[in-house]
Design an enzyme around this catalytic site. Sequence first.
Site, PDB file in Angstrom:
ATOM      1  N   ASN A  25     -63.487 -83.251   2.459  1.00 33.65           N
ATOM      2  CA  ASN A  25     -63.281 -82.894   1.300  1.00 33.65           C
ATOM      3  C   ASN A  25     -62.984 -81.509   1.139  1.00 33.65           C
ATOM      4  OD1 ASN A  25     -65.920 -81.654   0.615  1.00 33.65           O
ATOM      5  ND2 ASN A  25     -66.580 -83.737   1.149  1.00 33.65           N
TER       6      ASN A  25
ATOM      7  N   LYS B 167     -56.071 -93.719  18.896  1.00 26.15           N
ATOM      8  CA  LYS B 167     -55.136 -93.426  17.787  1.00 26.15           C
ATOM      9  C   LYS B 167     -54.516 -94.568  17.152  1.00 26.15           C
ATOM     10  CE  LYS B 167     -51.678 -90.073  16.461  1.00 26.15           C
ATOM     11  NZ  LYS B 167     -50.352 -89.514  17.140  1.00 26.15           N
TER      12      LYS B 167
ATOM     13  N   LYS C 125     -81.804 -89.370  -8.317  1.00 27.40           N
ATOM     14  CA  LYS C 125     -82.176 -88.863  -6.859  1.00 27.40           C
ATOM     15  C   LYS C 125     -83.454 -88.066  -6.793  1.00 27.40           C
ATOM     16  CE  LYS C 125     -77.175 -88.365  -5.986  1.00 27.40           C
ATOM     17  NZ  LYS C 125     -76.335 -88.185  -4.844  1.00 27.40           N
TER      18      LYS C 125
ATOM     19  N   LYS D 117     -77.844 -87.661 -12.140  1.00 30.98           N
ATOM     20  CA  LYS D 117     -78.038 -87.438 -10.679  1.00 30.98           C
ATOM     21  C   LYS D 117     -79.660 -86.902 -10.352  1.00 30.98           C
ATOM     22  CE  LYS D 117     -73.372 -87.114  -9.636  1.00 30.98           C
ATOM     23  NZ  LYS D 117     -72.100 -86.180  -9.184  1.00 30.98           N
TER      24      LYS D 117
ATOM     25  N   PHE E 291     -76.676 -80.235  -5.994  1.00 29.81           N
ATOM     26  CA  PHE E 291     -75.414 -79.815  -6.742  1.00 29.81           C
ATOM     27  C   PHE E 291     -74.507 -81.171  -6.897  1.00 29.81           C
ATOM     28  CE2 PHE E 291     -75.203 -75.224  -5.923  1.00 29.81           C
ATOM     29  CZ  PHE E 291     -76.151 -74.895  -5.160  1.00 29.81           C
TER      30      PHE E 291
ATOM     31  N   ASP F 297     -69.436 -89.814   0.446  1.00 27.81           N
ATOM     32  CA  ASP F 297     -70.046 -90.908  -0.144  1.00 27.81           C
ATOM     33  C   ASP F 297     -69.431 -92.376   0.889  1.00 27.81           C
ATOM     34  OD1 ASP F 297     -71.702 -89.623  -2.008  1.00 27.81           O
ATOM     35  OD2 ASP F 297     -69.676 -89.795  -3.517  1.00 27.81           O
TER      36      ASP F 297
HETATM   37  N1  CTP Z   1     -75.624 -86.143  -1.701  1.00 30.20           N
HETATM   38  C1  CTP Z   1     -76.278 -86.580  -0.708  1.00 30.20           C
HETATM   39  N2  CTP Z   1     -76.003 -87.578   0.173  1.00 30.20           N
HETATM   40  C2  CTP Z   1     -74.916 -88.192  -0.367  1.00 30.20           C
HETATM   41  C3  CTP Z   1     -73.990 -87.878  -1.375  1.00 30.20           C
HETATM   42  C4  CTP Z   1     -74.305 -86.748  -1.975  1.00 30.20           C
HETATM   43  O1  CTP Z   1     -77.368 -85.964  -0.262  1.00 30.20           O
HETATM   44  N3  CTP Z   1     -74.229 -89.088   0.800  1.00 30.20           N
HETATM   45  C5  CTP Z   1     -76.232 -84.841  -2.530  1.00 30.20           C
HETATM   46  C6  CTP Z   1     -75.269 -83.690  -2.601  1.00 30.20           C
HETATM   47  O2  CTP Z   1     -75.535 -83.041  -1.403  1.00 30.20           O
HETATM   48  C7  CTP Z   1     -75.333 -83.073  -3.986  1.00 30.20           C
HETATM   49  C8  CTP Z   1     -75.817 -84.298  -4.778  1.00 30.20           C
HETATM   50  O3  CTP Z   1     -76.318 -85.498  -3.952  1.00 30.20           O
HETATM   51  O4  CTP Z   1     -76.441 -82.399  -3.541  1.00 30.20           O
HETATM   52  C9  CTP Z   1     -74.919 -84.788  -5.738  1.00 30.20           C
HETATM   53  O5  CTP Z   1     -73.575 -85.088  -5.037  1.00 30.20           O
HETATM   54  P1  CTP Z   1     -72.325 -85.869  -5.563  1.00 30.20           P
HETATM   55  O6  CTP Z   1     -71.261 -86.096  -4.695  1.00 30.20           O
HETATM   56  O7  CTP Z   1     -71.977 -85.128  -6.788  1.00 30.20           O
HETATM   57  O8  CTP Z   1     -73.136 -87.337  -6.097  1.00 30.20           O
HETATM   58  P2  CTP Z   1     -72.919 -88.793  -5.813  1.00 30.20           P
HETATM   59  O9  CTP Z   1     -74.022 -89.316  -5.989  1.00 30.20           O
HETATM   60  O10 CTP Z   1     -71.928 -88.859  -4.768  1.00 30.20           O
HETATM   61  O11 CTP Z   1     -71.937 -88.875  -7.043  1.00 30.20           O
HETATM   62  P3  CTP Z   1     -70.489 -89.315  -7.214  1.00 30.20           P
HETATM   63  O12 CTP Z   1     -69.774 -88.632  -6.184  1.00 30.20           O
HETATM   64  O13 CTP Z   1     -70.246 -90.391  -7.896  1.00 30.20           O
HETATM   65  O14 CTP Z   1     -70.124 -87.885  -8.471  1.00 30.20           O
END
Ligand code: CTP
Length: 402
Positions: free
Chosen positions: A208, A287, A340, A336, A322, A277
């Site tokens: 990303n 490849k 979490k 979140k 974040f 995610d």
């Molecule tokens: N995070 C994490 N591990 C993951 C995904 C996210 O620890 N596999 C943490 C990120 O570092 C951040 C927080 O969770 O501090 C929120 O991340 P975000 O990507 O916004 O949350 P998601 O739960 O993945 O929600 P979405 O992508 O659906 O917005």
Amino acid sequence: MLGGKTVILGVTGSIAAYRAADVAGQLVRHGAEVHVIMTRAAREFISPLTMESISGNPVRTEMFAGHSGAMVHLDLARSGDVVVVAPATANVIGKVAGGVADDLLTTLVLAFAGPVLLCPAMNPAMYANPIVQRNIRELQELGYRFCGPEAGRVACGDEGRGRLAPPESIVERVIGLTKGVDDLRGVRVMVTAGATREPLDPVRYLTNRSSGRMGYAVARAARDRGADVVLVSGPTSLPDPDGLTLVPVETASEMFEAVRHRLPESDILVMAAAVADYRPAEVARKKIKKQDGRLTVELEPTADILAYAGRHKKPGRVMVGFAAETGDPVEYAMEKARKKGADLMVGNDVTRPGAGFDVETNLVVFVFPDGRCIRLPQMDKYEVAWRVLDEVLTIRGGVAGA
Ligand code: CTP
């Protein structure tokens, strides 16, 4: 950020001396009162007039010349908030380490009771010399701070560690030091930063747009406040910050392992990384070749690191997440935080100017699980990092720093 602060800038005789002009200029732009001291060798490389024009103050070069008050070094030592020596040669580092005070700059450094930042610049072979390394180690143990040097090609054409740190990094360290807080001394802070890379095959990966800047700023700010910092970082193009432990990782599962392993020894966890995610359910060993028509890639979820840390939370540990959203982040960030187990979520809308990826500033809102939120104006990521740590200290029950 340096309004009302007096910075004494020592310039010594390295080819990098000309870059001291940039350091002085940036300090002035941040509002600092800058007084420059140049050694005799420095004047071979850059004219005092240049430094005088940029700093707006007379440049001091000699211990006894031309000044009515004979105690120039003591006057300066009393008026300064920070002394920064940029560039600092092996010679000046050696003299300070040995307690030698044979010119205005070294005398001032020894007479100065506040923070001293030394920014080495020299030939890589000199920097690697065990004598220089010993001097640096001893000075660090005595509380002297160092910024750089960086690796790369130095003026004489050699490659290696010896380049003066970028003026922006030096100025950032000065800002940190003038804040005069050591409120995270002895506190163990783990920060994650950057994007993860999830391989599809040996040449491709999913990732990303996170640049890692926000997480690196948090790690640097924590370091500048005296914390013992571990920075678990996905691949970025940012220079390795010094004064902390960098743990490079690539995938979400490597980041998870790195965090899980060190979690028991962490008092504060800041998850600024943009962790993938999902990852490809299967990684092709060779490849993937182009075929006619569509290609479907099956993805499987990765472990949620923050949620894991939330489930294994030890009393007193503060956790910050974040939430980068497209649109107002408050609602998602709140959800979140609760889901979490984070004590604070830092939300931002990445579509707003000055808040997205790869920019130096951010526009954030602090969201707490109890429903409170604080919107901050647009500011430098380092300043945001500082404010995040202020909140962390409030949550820990400490007194937030300046
Ligand atoms: N995070 C994490 N591990 C993951 C995904 C996210 O620890 N596999 C943490 C990120 O570092 C951040 C927080 O969770 O501090 C929120 O991340 P975000 O990507 O916004 O949350 P998601 O739960 O993945 O929600 P979405 O992508 O659906 O917005």
